[in-house]
Motif scaffolding. Sequence first.
Motif, mmCIF file in Angstrom:
data_model
loop_
_atom_site.group_PDB
_atom_site.id
_atom_site.type_symbol
_atom_site.label_atom_id
_atom_site.label_comp_id
_atom_site.label_asym_id
_atom_site.label_seq_id
_atom_site.Cartn_x
_atom_site.Cartn_y
_atom_site.Cartn_z
ATOM 1 N N LEU A 244 -68.800 24.574 20.477
ATOM 2 C CA LEU A 244 -68.844 23.132 20.666
ATOM 3 C C LEU A 244 -69.843 22.770 21.765
ATOM 4 O O LEU A 244 -69.858 23.408 22.811
ATOM 5 N N LEU B 99 -66.450 18.518 26.184
ATOM 6 C CA LEU B 99 -66.738 19.091 24.874
ATOM 7 C C LEU B 99 -66.685 18.008 23.807
ATOM 8 O O LEU B 99 -65.871 17.093 23.878
ATOM 9 N N VAL C 143 -66.121 17.188 19.846
ATOM 10 C CA VAL C 143 -65.493 17.718 18.635
ATOM 11 C C VAL C 143 -65.852 16.797 17.469
ATOM 12 O O VAL C 143 -65.289 15.706 17.333
ATOM 13 N N TYR D 42 -64.262 27.751 21.499
ATOM 14 C CA TYR D 42 -64.835 26.555 22.125
ATOM 15 C C TYR D 42 -66.321 26.698 22.431
ATOM 16 O O TYR D 42 -67.007 25.696 22.655
ATOM 17 N N THR E 40 -63.822 24.140 29.645
ATOM 18 C CA THR E 40 -64.996 24.962 29.912
ATOM 19 C C THR E 40 -65.780 24.362 31.066
ATOM 20 O O THR E 40 -65.771 23.150 31.279
ATOM 21 N N TYR F 62 -59.876 22.696 14.793
ATOM 22 C CA TYR F 62 -59.417 22.551 16.179
ATOM 23 C C TYR F 62 -57.935 22.903 16.365
ATOM 24 O O TYR F 62 -57.585 23.655 17.285
ATOM 25 N N ARG G 14 -62.665 14.871 26.772
ATOM 26 C CA ARG G 14 -63.179 15.460 25.532
ATOM 27 C C ARG G 14 -63.587 14.338 24.584
ATOM 28 O O ARG G 14 -62.991 13.259 24.582
#
Length: 261
Positions: free
Chosen positions: A120, A97, A99, A117, A86, A107, A136
Amino acid sequence: MAAPSIEIKHFKEVREENNLTQAEFAKILGIKNSTADIERGRTKLSGKIVAELLSQFNINPLWVFGESGQKYLKVGHADVMPKVITLNPEEDSENILMVNQKAAAGYPHNVQDVEWYNQLPGFNLPLPEFRNASYRGFQVEGDSMLPNYSPGDWVMAKGIGSMQDVTNNRVYVVVMYDSVLIKKVQKLPDPSKILLLSFNEEYLPIEVKVTDIQELWQVNSKLTFNLDNPSQSGLFQQLQQSMEELKEELQAFKAHRKENS
């Protein structure tokens, strides 16, 4: 009328290169009737459709969204690269992102769902260590990686393009089809398999097939917080607040430089 997005341009490009009508393309991708609404920007390009582009035409998901110059992926080889990234439109850069443990449970099943997504949180870190690659953050769950990684810690990891990029005995986030694991990876004489090792000696090594891996992220740093009150939500709020403060400081710094230029 707004210009079509890069993913719509690439979507249409695949159809035209294969000499398919919108109805024929829709049938191959499992879309009802036609791809006209997608090509006009009325309907979003879902993760399922991106997965079908990969499955049916060997199209690289990162190429679809303009984040890679490699259009095709070799079928039959393990594709462990990030399936979705993103962008931060304000910074014109890729988001990192985060998680958390709860999100990690879903996921593996949403790894190609672009819309999923959006739930997140995403951040930008203005550090040289986080440039020129996809990164990430994943939250550590369980005690299998003690003492190096404690429950509630966060690891920051770089996306890996293929198994050839894997460094023996480094720590990786391994996204399987049913779970997300943080393990030390060891290559085996049989290239179709790898060994996943825990730092905690109470846990036995796990042998997995490379084809059972969806994504691989090489861990290069970690974030550790005060664990006196180790609630998952509390840790995540601390991380979010720290990231927002860092972002505000960066914006203030940019504004100051602009004023004095």
